[in-house]
Write a protein that holds these residues in place. Sequence first.
Motif, short mmCIF file in Angstrom:
data_model
loop_
_atom_site.label_atom_id
_atom_site.label_comp_id
_atom_site.label_asym_id
_atom_site.label_seq_id
_atom_site.Cartn_x
_atom_site.Cartn_y
_atom_site.Cartn_z
N ASP A 104 0.87 -1.19 0.00
CA ASP A 104 0.00 0.00 0.00
C ASP A 104 0.91 1.24 0.00
O ASP A 104 2.06 1.17 0.43
N ARG A 105 0.36 2.35 -0.47
CA ARG A 105 1.16 3.57 -0.65
C ARG A 105 0.63 4.73 0.19
O ARG A 105 -0.58 4.81 0.45
N ALA A 132 5.07 -2.07 7.30
CA ALA A 132 4.74 -1.93 5.88
C ALA A 132 3.71 -3.00 5.54
O ALA A 132 3.80 -4.13 6.03
N HIS A 133 2.71 -2.64 4.74
CA HIS A 133 1.61 -3.60 4.54
C HIS A 133 1.05 -3.54 3.13
O HIS A 133 1.17 -2.53 2.43
N ALA A 134 0.43 -4.65 2.74
CA ALA A 134 -0.37 -4.69 1.51
C ALA A 134 -1.76 -5.08 2.00
O ALA A 134 -2.02 -6.25 2.23
N ALA A 135 -2.61 -4.10 2.23
CA ALA A 135 -3.91 -4.27 2.91
C ALA A 135 -3.72 -5.17 4.13
O ALA A 135 -2.76 -4.98 4.88
N ASP A 136 -4.60 -6.17 4.32
CA ASP A 136 -4.36 -7.13 5.41
C ASP A 136 -4.00 -8.49 4.79
O ASP A 136 -4.43 -9.53 5.25
N ARG A 137 -3.20 -8.40 3.71
CA ARG A 137 -2.77 -9.62 3.01
C ARG A 137 -1.26 -9.56 2.77
O ARG A 137 -0.78 -9.99 1.71
N THR A 138 -0.53 -9.04 3.73
CA THR A 138 0.90 -8.80 3.49
C THR A 138 1.65 -10.10 3.23
O THR A 138 2.48 -10.18 2.31
N GLY A 139 1.37 -11.14 4.04
CA GLY A 139 2.09 -12.40 3.87
C GLY A 139 1.77 -13.04 2.54
O GLY A 139 2.66 -13.59 1.86
N HIS A 140 0.52 -12.96 2.15
CA HIS A 140 0.09 -13.51 0.85
C HIS A 140 0.92 -12.87 -0.27
O HIS A 140 1.42 -13.55 -1.17
N MET A 141 1.07 -11.55 -0.19
CA MET A 141 1.80 -10.85 -1.25
C MET A 141 3.29 -11.21 -1.22
O MET A 141 3.93 -11.35 -2.27
N ILE A 142 3.85 -11.38 -0.02
CA ILE A 142 5.26 -11.76 0.08
C ILE A 142 5.45 -13.13 -0.56
O ILE A 142 6.36 -13.35 -1.37
#
Length: 596
Positions: A104-105, A132-142
């Motif tokens: 997310d930015r 640092a996050h990608a919505a509440d799916r950070t692990g999924h994105m990693i």
Amino acid sequence: MKKHQYEVIIVGGGGAGLMAALYASRSASTAVLSKLYPTRSHTGAAQGGVGAALGSSEEDHPEWHTFDTVKGSDYLGDQDSIEFMCEEAVPAIYELEHMGLPFDRTPDGKISQRPFGGHTNNITKKPVRRAAHAADRTGHMILQTLYQQCIKNQVKFFDEFHVVDVLVENGVTAGVVAIELATGEFHIFHAKSVIIATGGHGRIWEITSNAYAYTGDGLAITLRRGIPAEDMEFFQFHPTGIYKMGILITEGVRGEGGVLINGQGERFMERYAPTVKDLASRDVISRAMYIEMSEGRGINGKNYLYMDVRPEVVNKYAAIDGRKRSDGRPYEVTGEEILGKLPDIIDFCQTYLGVDPIMQPMPVQPTAHYAMGGIPTNMYGEVVIDENNTVLPGLYAAGEVACVSVHGANRLGTNSLLDLVVFGKYSGLKAAEYARGVDFPVLPPDAGDFARQQFDRIRNASGKERAVDIASEMKKVMFDHVGVFRVDAGMRTALAKVRELRERYLEVSVMDKGKLFNTEILNTWELGNLLELAEVTTVSALARTESRGAHARDDYPKRNDQDWLKHTLAWMRNGEIELRYKPVVLTKYEPKERVY
Ligand SMILES: Cc1cc2nc3c(=O)[nH]c(=O)nc-3n(C[C@H](O)[C@H](O)[C@H](O)COP(=O)(O)OP(=O)(O)OC[C@H]3O[C@@H](n4cnc5c(N)ncnc54)[C@H](O)[C@@H]3O)c2cc1C
């Protein structure tokens, strides 16, 4: 038995395994063996974020991150390793960004960051935005990003290969033995270096946020080969699992302004942690919740509390706390903004509870979450096998299965995803470097025997016990007595029960005696791992007569640095557990009392 040969074998296709694979494969022939299809690994369930002092929207420094981690660990973390991880965090996150991870930015295009428990501005002591996050799916994105990179770099994958033994010959690592799920065949993987990255063992407990695959395989395998397990008494209970189900409600909810409320409508964390309140460390909050519930202040007097992220509640408490947005305006949110930040959480609650968190509070209770303990390693992922930190040549561990130790007695949120990328990377680099310098070791002539014996025993057992009964008795007794609060008598009850269950386990017979896709046999073997680790956990916990981090004892309520500022090492020798201890590495920070 089929034989394969690779310079580096990685056991596990989660965040740690894939990061290690990316780096090892640059200079060594590398294969990843995974019992799950890699993108189904538990890393994909991680929600809230990955910690790094990027300072995207406010002042932050790796030194502050280091100090918070040391303090969060209740001074049991090794300070040299923590400093290394927090320094490496910043380039590691930018590296993930450059690989294409869709963080997310902020409005000006930087990586967006949110507050998380225990992460503070060391001067004002207020929460700092470090996750640092990608919505509440950070692990999924990693996980997706790293998997794509591995495919691009032609890492060889053996999916649905269940590793059941590690081979060590003449004090040197020689490979692993695996069962192919589809055929039931044993395979020998001859290697110069082996990296264990098999994740955690939270299925020991009844209420857990952990995936079904979290059965501690890597740890159980190495224990059986004479390698100790470090700090097993420290297992984290996350404050906010969905009531009765354990499914995680990320700390990111509190990062976005959510608050915990008791049966009297009170924001009780104000009393336990006056400065950071709902963003105190997880151990502190889980204990506070237990006290509230045991003193009758659960919701309707029951054993749960509310996690409230309704916009009007968030805005009310943000005003009381004087919370500001990054541009200095007062912090105010709408339901739509919450939905944008926490889409999966909202979806889980609607699906599993029929509760819409924008309109209603969520019923929560502490849930077993994260193993601070594991296979002892140094900061390069090299496995160390005694109190003098003697390295076992060719063996590495990274991720949740490893104990570096950066999390000490209690892990801060966001520091596990960070641990995966940093120590995954260094174990991959070191494993490949070691492989370059040595010839393939000798394979023991009886390489597959130990594993085969274990499976023959399970297949041929004819007793009347059922694995599911043994598993549920273990989970219950461990949750009741080796959970958030512990006392001597309760832990002794648990130990006796687990020992009885280990005996009864030998009487478990399986219905499916076949070879193809025999998940029943594999699950039974996994239960054996959990039982052994439950015993090691309880023995380590009984011995530690103090309270520190996640290990909280009613009969020894104080931390005792005089006697217990040391790591536990537990060996399994002829069925008996032997405990020894090694010192904690202190560099800059003298142990102090934790105040929130
Ligand atoms: C619900 C949830 C949310 C979380 N949220 C966060 C968060 O927001 N931030 C954070 O920092 N941390 C978070 N964590 C913790 C973090 O996600 C985990 O600690 C981390 O992802 C573990 O990664 P890993 O690579 O060690 O293991 P995993 O990702 O679990 O991978 C383990 C791999 O090992 C393989 N494996 C296991 N046993 C065997 C075997 N016998 N043979 C072959 N392969 C095997 C599996 O197939 C899998 O590929 C969360 C954890 C949970 C459970």
